[in-house]
Design a protein around this motif. Structure first.
Motif, PDB file in Angstrom:
ATOM      1  N   ALA A  44       0.829  -1.210   0.000  1.00 50.81           N
ATOM      2  CA  ALA A  44       0.000   0.000   0.000  1.00 50.81           C
ATOM      3  C   ALA A  44       0.861   1.256   0.000  1.00 50.81           C
ATOM      4  O   ALA A  44       2.016   1.236   0.421  1.00 50.81           O
ATOM      5  CB  ALA A  44      -0.910   0.003   1.220  1.00 50.81           C
ATOM      6  N   GLN A  45       0.288   2.331  -0.475  1.00 52.17           N
ATOM      7  CA  GLN A  45       0.989   3.607  -0.474  1.00 52.17           C
ATOM      8  C   GLN A  45       0.949   4.208   0.919  1.00 52.17           C
ATOM      9  O   GLN A  45      -0.055   4.076   1.628  1.00 52.17           O
ATOM     10  CB  GLN A  45       0.354   4.577  -1.462  1.00 52.17           C
ATOM     11  CG  GLN A  45       0.552   4.162  -2.894  1.00 52.17           C
ATOM     12  CD  GLN A  45      -0.043   5.173  -3.867  1.00 52.17           C
ATOM     13  OE1 GLN A  45      -0.798   6.044  -3.478  1.00 52.17           O
ATOM     14  NE2 GLN A  45       0.296   5.028  -5.123  1.00 52.17           N
ATOM     15  N   GLY A  46       2.028   4.842   1.320  1.00 48.31           N
ATOM     16  CA  GLY A  46       2.104   5.456   2.637  1.00 48.31           C
ATOM     17  C   GLY A  46       3.172   4.806   3.484  1.00 48.31           C
ATOM     18  O   GLY A  46       3.888   3.901   3.048  1.00 48.31           O
ATOM     19  N   VAL A  47       3.282   5.261   4.716  1.00 46.97           N
ATOM     20  CA  VAL A  47       4.257   4.719   5.646  1.00 46.97           C
ATOM     21  C   VAL A  47       3.780   3.333   6.075  1.00 46.97           C
ATOM     22  O   VAL A  47       2.660   3.182   6.583  1.00 46.97           O
ATOM     23  CB  VAL A  47       4.418   5.648   6.869  1.00 46.97           C
ATOM     24  CG1 VAL A  47       5.420   5.078   7.851  1.00 46.97           C
ATOM     25  CG2 VAL A  47       4.820   7.048   6.422  1.00 46.97           C
ATOM     26  N   THR A  48       4.622   2.321   5.879  1.00 46.90           N
ATOM     27  CA  THR A  48       4.225   0.933   6.115  1.00 46.90           C
ATOM     28  C   THR A  48       3.676   0.720   7.521  1.00 46.90           C
ATOM     29  O   THR A  48       2.650   0.071   7.707  1.00 46.90           O
ATOM     30  CB  THR A  48       5.412  -0.015   5.861  1.00 46.90           C
ATOM     31  OG1 THR A  48       5.877   0.193   4.533  1.00 46.90           O
ATOM     32  CG2 THR A  48       5.002  -1.466   6.020  1.00 46.90           C
ATOM     33  N   GLY A  49       4.335   1.263   8.530  1.00 44.93           N
ATOM     34  CA  GLY A  49       3.889   1.071   9.910  1.00 44.93           C
ATOM     35  C   GLY A  49       2.522   1.668  10.166  1.00 44.93           C
ATOM     36  O   GLY A  49       1.684   1.063  10.835  1.00 44.93           O
ATOM     37  N   GLU A  50       2.280   2.850   9.636  1.00 46.40           N
ATOM     38  CA  GLU A  50       0.982   3.495   9.822  1.00 46.40           C
ATOM     39  C   GLU A  50      -0.113   2.750   9.072  1.00 46.40           C
ATOM     40  O   GLU A  50      -1.229   2.599   9.571  1.00 46.40           O
ATOM     41  CB  GLU A  50       1.047   4.951   9.373  1.00 46.40           C
ATOM     42  CG  GLU A  50       1.916   5.799  10.270  1.00 46.40           C
ATOM     43  CD  GLU A  50       2.022   7.244   9.825  1.00 46.40           C
ATOM     44  OE1 GLU A  50       1.271   7.652   8.906  1.00 46.40           O
ATOM     45  OE2 GLU A  50       2.849   7.965  10.398  1.00 46.40           O
ATOM     46  N   VAL A  51       0.201   2.273   7.872  1.00 44.84           N
ATOM     47  CA  VAL A  51      -0.775   1.502   7.098  1.00 44.84           C
ATOM     48  C   VAL A  51      -1.087   0.197   7.822  1.00 44.84           C
ATOM     49  O   VAL A  51      -2.242  -0.218   7.905  1.00 44.84           O
ATOM     50  CB  VAL A  51      -0.249   1.233   5.665  1.00 44.84           C
ATOM     51  CG1 VAL A  51      -1.173   0.287   4.916  1.00 44.84           C
ATOM     52  CG2 VAL A  51      -0.085   2.536   4.902  1.00 44.84           C
ATOM     53  N   LEU A  52      -0.055  -0.443   8.403  1.00 44.81           N
ATOM     54  CA  LEU A  52      -0.259  -1.688   9.150  1.00 44.81           C
ATOM     55  C   LEU A  52      -1.198  -1.465  10.336  1.00 44.81           C
ATOM     56  O   LEU A  52      -2.143  -2.225  10.542  1.00 44.81           O
ATOM     57  CB  LEU A  52       1.083  -2.237   9.635  1.00 44.81           C
ATOM     58  CG  LEU A  52       1.031  -3.464  10.537  1.00 44.81           C
ATOM     59  CD1 LEU A  52       0.434  -4.648   9.790  1.00 44.81           C
ATOM     60  CD2 LEU A  52       2.413  -3.803  11.059  1.00 44.81           C
ATOM     61  N   VAL A 144     -19.019   3.189   9.740  1.00 44.15           N
ATOM     62  CA  VAL A 144     -17.637   3.632   9.547  1.00 44.15           C
ATOM     63  C   VAL A 144     -17.718   4.966   8.811  1.00 44.15           C
ATOM     64  O   VAL A 144     -18.085   5.021   7.642  1.00 44.15           O
ATOM     65  CB  VAL A 144     -16.824   2.607   8.726  1.00 44.15           C
ATOM     66  CG1 VAL A 144     -15.399   3.089   8.520  1.00 44.15           C
ATOM     67  CG2 VAL A 144     -16.849   1.251   9.403  1.00 44.15           C
ATOM     68  N   VAL A 145     -17.409   6.039   9.515  1.00 48.65           N
ATOM     69  CA  VAL A 145     -17.500   7.379   8.930  1.00 48.65           C
ATOM     70  C   VAL A 145     -16.353   7.603   7.954  1.00 48.65           C
ATOM     71  O   VAL A 145     -16.536   8.164   6.876  1.00 48.65           O
ATOM     72  CB  VAL A 145     -17.464   8.457  10.043  1.00 48.65           C
ATOM     73  CG1 VAL A 145     -17.514   9.846   9.455  1.00 48.65           C
ATOM     74  CG2 VAL A 145     -18.591   8.232  11.022  1.00 48.65           C
ATOM     75  N   ARG A 146     -15.170   7.144   8.339  1.00 52.49           N
ATOM     76  CA  ARG A 146     -13.974   7.261   7.497  1.00 52.49           C
ATOM     77  C   ARG A 146     -12.983   6.212   7.971  1.00 52.49           C
ATOM     78  O   ARG A 146     -13.167   5.614   9.029  1.00 52.49           O
ATOM     79  CB  ARG A 146     -13.364   8.657   7.592  1.00 52.49           C
ATOM     80  CG  ARG A 146     -12.945   9.027   8.996  1.00 52.49           C
ATOM     81  CD  ARG A 146     -12.303  10.410   9.073  1.00 52.49           C
ATOM     82  NE  ARG A 146     -12.079  10.795  10.438  1.00 52.49           N
ATOM     83  CZ  ARG A 146     -11.096  10.343  11.206  1.00 52.49           C
ATOM     84  NH1 ARG A 146     -10.245   9.470  10.723  1.00 52.49           N
ATOM     85  NH2 ARG A 146     -10.965  10.728  12.452  1.00 52.49           N
ATOM     86  N   LEU A 147     -11.960   5.994   7.191  1.00 55.04           N
ATOM     87  CA  LEU A 147     -10.945   5.025   7.592  1.00 55.04           C
ATOM     88  C   LEU A 147     -10.066   5.621   8.693  1.00 55.04           C
ATOM     89  O   LEU A 147      -9.812   6.828   8.702  1.00 55.04           O
ATOM     90  CB  LEU A 147     -10.089   4.625   6.392  1.00 55.04           C
ATOM     91  CG  LEU A 147     -10.846   3.911   5.270  1.00 55.04           C
ATOM     92  CD1 LEU A 147      -9.891   3.549   4.140  1.00 55.04           C
ATOM     93  CD2 LEU A 147     -11.554   2.678   5.778  1.00 55.04           C
ATOM     94  N   PRO A 148      -9.598   4.793   9.615  1.00 56.85           N
ATOM     95  CA  PRO A 148      -8.780   5.316  10.714  1.00 56.85           C
ATOM     96  C   PRO A 148      -7.396   5.759  10.231  1.00 56.85           C
ATOM     97  O   PRO A 148      -6.796   5.115   9.369  1.00 56.85           O
ATOM     98  CB  PRO A 148      -8.663   4.126  11.672  1.00 56.85           C
ATOM     99  CG  PRO A 148      -8.868   2.929  10.818  1.00 56.85           C
ATOM    100  CD  PRO A 148      -9.807   3.353   9.738  1.00 56.85           C
ATOM    101  N   ALA A 149      -6.926   6.843  10.792  1.00 49.18           N
ATOM    102  CA  ALA A 149      -5.578   7.338  10.518  1.00 49.18           C
ATOM    103  C   ALA A 149      -4.715   7.049  11.745  1.00 49.18           C
ATOM    104  O   ALA A 149      -5.210   6.631  12.790  1.00 49.18           O
ATOM    105  CB  ALA A 149      -5.621   8.833  10.232  1.00 49.18           C
TER     106      ALA A 149
END
Length: 168
Positions: A44-52, A144-149
């Motif tokens: 996935a795009q983005g920082v791997t740890g945050e996406v995990l 689910v209003v939005r995906l968690p960040a």
């Protein structure tokens, strides 16, 4: 040999988790859970740890816990496994199911009568719901209003150590 390596890797992850890097909050229930989500996070795009962490937070059993359908993640997982949870009106009995934006989560008609669900919802009224979910305690249902960040995950976690472990 492959199974033994999976077991050793799983035990290593559990040791890391027990040391407080992730703690009990996002502890995987199955040996392949973290590795499976790490593979998804790596592509996935983005920082791997945050996406995990976002992927782990989006699991159906975790979303049910966050909505207050279960008093613990284990209780929420059991609720899902026994088929008492619906997503967009369809029964889902896979705890690792990933919820998406605008998904409607609800406890089934049979599940609403369970003592454990009533108790969990009673406890939930005293706590706040995470910002990426909304709850209608009367039904009981949520959305689910939005995906968690990363900012939505209120745990002190060094996700880089988990990514480092699975990158080997």
């Amino acid at each position: 040999p492959a199974v033994a390596l999976q077991g050793q890797a799983f035990r290593a992850v559990i040791d890391v988790l027990k040391d407080g890097i992730v703690g009990a909050a996002l502890r995987p229930q199955e040996p392949g859970d973290v590795g499976f989500h790490h593979a998804d996070a790596s592509i996935a795009q983005g920082v791997t740890g945050e996406v995990l962490l976002s992927l782990l937070e989006r699991r159906l059993d975790n979303a049910c816990f966050r909505l207050g359908f279960g008093v613990s993640r284990a209780a929420a997982r059991q609720l899902v496994l026994h088929g008492y949870v619906t997503v967009n009106g369809r029964k889902v009995d896979v705890p690792s199911f990933l919820v998406r934006g605008n998904d409607a989560l609800a406890v089934s008609e049979k599940g609403k009568n369970l003592k454990s669900v009533k108790e969990a919802l009673g406890r939930r009224r005293q706590k706040t719901i995470v910002s990426w979910l909304t709850l209608d305690p009367e039904k009981p249902a949520g959305r689910v209003v939005r995906l968690p960040a990363r900012g939505d995950i209120d745990l002190e976690i060094k996700e880089s150590l988990i990514v480092e472990l699975y990158s080997k």
